[in-house]
Design an enzyme around this catalytic site. Structure first.
Site, PDB file in Angstrom:
ATOM      1  N   SER A 161      58.602  55.000  63.749  1.00 43.33           N
ATOM      2  CA  SER A 161      57.674  56.123  63.735  1.00 43.33           C
ATOM      3  C   SER A 161      56.289  55.684  64.220  1.00 43.33           C
ATOM      4  O   SER A 161      56.175  55.041  65.254  1.00 43.33           O
ATOM      5  CB  SER A 161      57.636  56.737  62.329  1.00 43.33           C
ATOM      6  OG  SER A 161      57.056  58.011  62.347  1.00 43.33           O
ATOM      7  N   ASP A 210      62.803  61.125  64.208  1.00 43.09           N
ATOM      8  CA  ASP A 210      61.984  60.120  63.529  1.00 43.09           C
ATOM      9  C   ASP A 210      62.851  59.128  62.755  1.00 43.09           C
ATOM     10  O   ASP A 210      63.687  59.510  61.933  1.00 43.09           O
ATOM     11  CB  ASP A 210      61.026  60.834  62.573  1.00 43.09           C
ATOM     12  CG  ASP A 210      59.903  59.944  62.091  1.00 43.09           C
ATOM     13  OD1 ASP A 210      60.193  58.839  61.606  1.00 43.09           O
ATOM     14  OD2 ASP A 210      58.726  60.350  62.199  1.00 43.09           O
TER      15      ASP A 210
END
Length: 294
Positions: A43, A171
């Site tokens: 991320s 993500d």
């Protein structure tokens, strides 16, 4: 102060909390901590790691600070993800924002480093995303950086999924927000991680739905990291640095606030390193960093 060590650095996810990660990284290099031999990131940590793996030095951190102060960073982080998700839900959308803003931020990072592929990096870098089809982590180590970074940072409900080799990705924090296990599986025997989802113990009770969800998510991801640490600490020496942030810490993206977060994390890490010296990495341990913003 800090002797040579073959450590893998692991950078966790946390949205705009990534600014605290920048401060920790700056303090590590300023204290003379040996640069990593490899990096694993997810991320926003993947975005930060793309600069450090390109330039594992103060130069890489300075590029990161410039990136976080950029217009492109403001456009990505200026709105809290939960507010964006609720807005999208009201409109019946799977993703509330287009991918363009994140792409421009990734392109800005690559313009600063001059590096667009994994192979150009000075250090091996593994970027973790979530393979939605398989329901498990997907680790990218080769080829173009942009698809991997877009996939790893595609927050569910905020940004659309990223299609790579016929599979949908989002993500990486969904399944592995501080990917210690990936580093251990790669053979790392010493790990230095910066995990971003630690919150203070005396937070006031949430008073809104947004605050409640933010606190719940923070606790879930932090305890996932604690569980992974306990499970893996007999296989590698693991040091985790945890800047303590409020659940709503990412709700403000003004330049002066971000600079304050970076400096607070830098100061807290510098204090820890000055007090403990190289001892703090001789044994596995988790160290919480109280941020005192100026």
């Amino acid at each position: 102060m800090f002797g040579p060590a073959r450590r893998t650095w692991v950078l966790g996810g946390g949205g705009a909390r990534g600014a605290a990660q920048v401060g920790v990284l700056q303090a590590l290099f300023e204290a003379g901590v040996e640069p990593p031999v490899a990096m694993v990131a997810v991320s926003v940590g993947a975005l930060n790691a793309s600069c450090i793996a390109a330039y594992p030095s103060q130069a890489g951190v300075m590029m990161l600070r410039e990136l976080w102060m950029s217009r492109q960073a403001h456009e990505v982080f200026h709105a809290h993800p939960l507010g964006v998700i609720f807005s999208g839900l009201r409109r019946g959308q799977v993703s509330a924002l287009p991918q363009d803003n994140v792409r421009r931020l990734v392109e800005r990072a690559q313009a600063l480093t001059g590096i667009t592929t994994f192979e150009e990096m000075k250090l091996p870098l593994a970027i973790v995303a979530t393979d939605l089809n398989a329901g498990k982590p997907a680790v990218f180590r080769a080829g173009a950086l942009t698809p991997a970074l877009l996939a790893s940072t595609a927050i569910p409900g905020v940004f659309p999924s990223v299609r790579i080799d016929g599979r949908e990705h989002m993500d990486g924090g969904i399944v592995d927000n501080t990917p210690l296990d990936i580093a251990v599986a790669d053979g790392a025997k010493e790990i230095l991680a910066i995990s971003l989802m630690a919150g203070g113990e005396n937070e006031k009770a949430p008073t809104t739905w947004s605050e409640l969800i933010a606190r719940t998510l923070q606790l879930a991801l932090h305890h996932q990291m604690l569980s992974d640490y306990e499970r893996l600490r007999d296989r590698a020496r693991i040091t985790v640095l945890c800047p303590i942030t409020a659940p709503t810490a990412t709700w403000e993206m003004k330049r002066e606030h971000i600079d304050s977060v970076v400096e607070a994390a830098r100061a807290a890490t510098g204090t820890l390193l000055a007090q403990r010296g190289s001892r703090f990495m001789r044994h596995s341990g988790i160290h919480y960093l109280e941020l005192r913003e100026t």
